[in-house]
Scaffold this motif. Structure first.
Motif, PDB file in Angstrom:
ATOM      1  N   ASN A   1       0.844  -1.191   0.000  1.00  0.00           N
ATOM      2  CA  ASN A   1       0.000   0.000   0.000  1.00  0.00           C
ATOM      3  C   ASN A   1       0.881   1.244   0.000  1.00  0.00           C
ATOM      4  OD1 ASN A   1      -2.687  -1.215   0.225  1.00  0.00           O
ATOM      5  ND2 ASN A   1      -2.001  -1.896   2.264  1.00  0.00           N
ATOM      6  N   PRO A   2       0.323   2.412  -0.329  1.00  0.00           N
ATOM      7  CA  PRO A   2       1.126   3.636  -0.319  1.00  0.00           C
ATOM      8  C   PRO A   2       1.820   3.914   1.014  1.00  0.00           C
ATOM      9  CG  PRO A   2      -0.924   4.016  -1.481  1.00  0.00           C
ATOM     10  CD  PRO A   2      -1.026   2.650  -0.885  1.00  0.00           C
ATOM     11  N   ASP A   3       1.232   3.456   2.129  1.00  0.00           N
ATOM     12  CA  ASP A   3       1.862   3.697   3.433  1.00  0.00           C
ATOM     13  C   ASP A   3       2.903   2.648   3.797  1.00  0.00           C
ATOM     14  OD1 ASP A   3       0.298   1.502   3.931  1.00  0.00           O
ATOM     15  OD2 ASP A   3      -0.918   2.409   5.505  1.00  0.00           O
ATOM     16  N   GLY A   4       3.169   1.689   2.883  1.00  0.00           N
ATOM     17  CA  GLY A   4       4.188   0.684   3.126  1.00  0.00           C
ATOM     18  C   GLY A   4       3.679  -0.606   3.728  1.00  0.00           C
ATOM     19  N   THR A   5       2.416  -0.661   4.108  1.00  0.00           N
ATOM     20  CA  THR A   5       1.862  -1.905   4.627  1.00  0.00           C
ATOM     21  C   THR A   5       1.596  -2.883   3.479  1.00  0.00           C
ATOM     22  OG1 THR A   5      -0.390  -1.002   4.492  1.00  0.00           O
ATOM     23  CG2 THR A   5       0.806  -0.748   6.592  1.00  0.00           C
ATOM     24  N   ILE A   6       1.493  -4.163   3.829  1.00  0.00           N
ATOM     25  CA  ILE A   6       1.320  -5.202   2.817  1.00  0.00           C
ATOM     26  C   ILE A   6      -0.135  -5.250   2.359  1.00  0.00           C
ATOM     27  CG2 ILE A   6       1.489  -7.674   2.335  1.00  0.00           C
ATOM     28  CD1 ILE A   6       3.736  -7.808   4.409  1.00  0.00           C
ATOM     29  N   LYS A   7      -0.318  -5.130   1.053  1.00  0.00           N
ATOM     30  CA  LYS A   7      -1.659  -5.229   0.469  1.00  0.00           C
ATOM     31  C   LYS A   7      -2.032  -6.687   0.251  1.00  0.00           C
ATOM     32  CE  LYS A   7      -4.377  -3.232  -3.310  1.00  0.00           C
ATOM     33  NZ  LYS A   7      -4.319  -2.319  -4.496  1.00  0.00           N
ATOM     34  N   PHE A   8      -1.112  -7.429  -0.369  1.00  0.00           N
ATOM     35  CA  PHE A   8      -1.261  -8.890  -0.465  1.00  0.00           C
ATOM     36  C   PHE A   8       0.077  -9.502  -0.839  1.00  0.00           C
ATOM     37  CE2 PHE A   8      -2.572  -7.259  -4.635  1.00  0.00           C
ATOM     38  CZ  PHE A   8      -1.779  -7.986  -5.498  1.00  0.00           C
ATOM     39  N   GLU A   9       0.206 -10.788  -0.596  1.00  0.00           N
ATOM     40  CA  GLU A   9       1.425 -11.527  -0.914  1.00  0.00           C
ATOM     41  C   GLU A   9       1.156 -12.485  -2.069  1.00  0.00           C
ATOM     42  OE1 GLU A   9       2.976 -13.388   2.558  1.00  0.00           O
ATOM     43  OE2 GLU A   9       3.160 -11.521   3.697  1.00  0.00           O
ATOM     44  N   TRP A  10       2.193 -12.785  -2.828  1.00  0.00           N
ATOM     45  CA  TRP A  10       2.059 -13.689  -3.952  1.00  0.00           C
ATOM     46  C   TRP A  10       3.369 -14.442  -4.160  1.00  0.00           C
ATOM     47  CZ3 TRP A  10       5.576 -12.399  -7.762  1.00  0.00           C
ATOM     48  CH2 TRP A  10       6.041 -11.078  -7.745  1.00  0.00           C
ATOM     49  N   ALA A  11       3.309 -15.517  -4.920  1.00  0.00           N
ATOM     50  CA  ALA A  11       4.496 -16.335  -5.186  1.00  0.00           C
ATOM     51  C   ALA A  11       4.574 -16.613  -6.683  1.00  0.00           C
ATOM     52  CB  ALA A  11       4.448 -17.637  -4.409  1.00  0.00           C
ATOM     53  N   GLY A  12       5.762 -16.821  -7.159  1.00  0.00           N
ATOM     54  CA  GLY A  12       5.936 -17.102  -8.576  1.00  0.00           C
ATOM     55  C   GLY A  12       7.247 -17.816  -8.852  1.00  0.00           C
ATOM     56  N   GLU A  13       7.458 -18.102 -10.111  1.00  0.00           N
ATOM     57  CA  GLU A  13       8.681 -18.760 -10.570  1.00  0.00           C
ATOM     58  C   GLU A  13       9.320 -17.901 -11.651  1.00  0.00           C
ATOM     59  OE1 GLU A  13       9.020 -23.192 -11.535  1.00  0.00           O
ATOM     60  OE2 GLU A  13       9.018 -22.277 -13.536  1.00  0.00           O
TER      61      GLU A  13
END
Length: 213
Positions: A107-119
């Motif tokens: 988020n703009p304030d630096g908090t986590i909006k969501f997490e994701w994983a990839g390759e």
């Protein structure tokens, strides 16, 4: 959508590719001269032994400087750029392979909006590169890139990419973005930031871990 392709990339602080090309040209000329001299010398010896030997012009053309340059460039581009000594001179880190990626959209304030994983799959030779990221909802491929050596942290990889959502991710739109990744000196881990442009307007962080070959 244009099919992703391997593309050229810049080396910041590494050996100048034009200078390397000149060195290859000089080496090709010298090697070609030695090969032609050797063939002609063998022909002279054969004639002294009264052997009926003829060297077709095509054989000598295959030993020309242009042909030798092509072989040398192929060897350098595919394999030699990673060899000890040559790799040190060129200052091109081998970042190819498969990396596990853990991402966080912020988020703009630096908090986590969501997490994701990839390759992440990186295909690399001396003059071309491609960075491919796949997740459950989309895939992205690099369009341009640059590698720079960091005297403290290892290496910095900067790349511009295009992301396209999977058909089932109807809420997502195609977009372009940029990433700045700092790769550890041992080339086994990396971390950095990404910034997406029109179409998603998100940003966040990524942590990469190199898989064992």
């Amino acid at each position: 959508m244009i099919a992703p392709q391997d593309h050229e990339y810049s080396i910041m602080g590494g050996a100048n590719r034009a200078s390397v090309g000149r060195l290859l040209t000089l080496a090709a000329s010298a090697i070609s001269g030695l090969l032609v001299f050797g063939v002609l010398h063998l022909v002279d010896l054969a004639k002294q032994l009264e052997w009926n030997v003829n060297v077709p012009p095509t054989v000598l053309s295959l030993l020309g400087a242009g042909a030798v340059f092509g072989v040398l460039y192929l060897i350098l581009n595919k394999w030699a750029w990673k060899w000890p000594g040559i790799g040190t001179y060129l200052k091109v880190p081998d970042v190819s392979g498969v990396w596990d990626c853990e991402g966080k959209t912020l988020n703009p304030d630096g908090t986590i909006k969501f997490e994701w994983a990839g390759e992440i799959t990186i295909v690399q030779c001396w003059d071309k590169l491609r960075i491919r990221l796949t997740t459950q909802t989309s895939g992205s491929s690099s369009i341009s890139a640059a590698l720079a050596q960091d005297s403290v942290d290892g290496f910095v990889l900067l790349y511009h990419y295009r992301n396209d959502p999977r058909p089932q991710a109807v809420e997502l739109k195609s977009h372009t973005g940029c990433a700045v990744i700092t790769i550890a000196e041992d080339l086994k881990s990396a971390e950095g930031e990404y910034f997406n442009g029109r179409g998603r307007m998100t940003f966040g962080t990524m942590t990469w871990t190199k898989r064992n070959p």
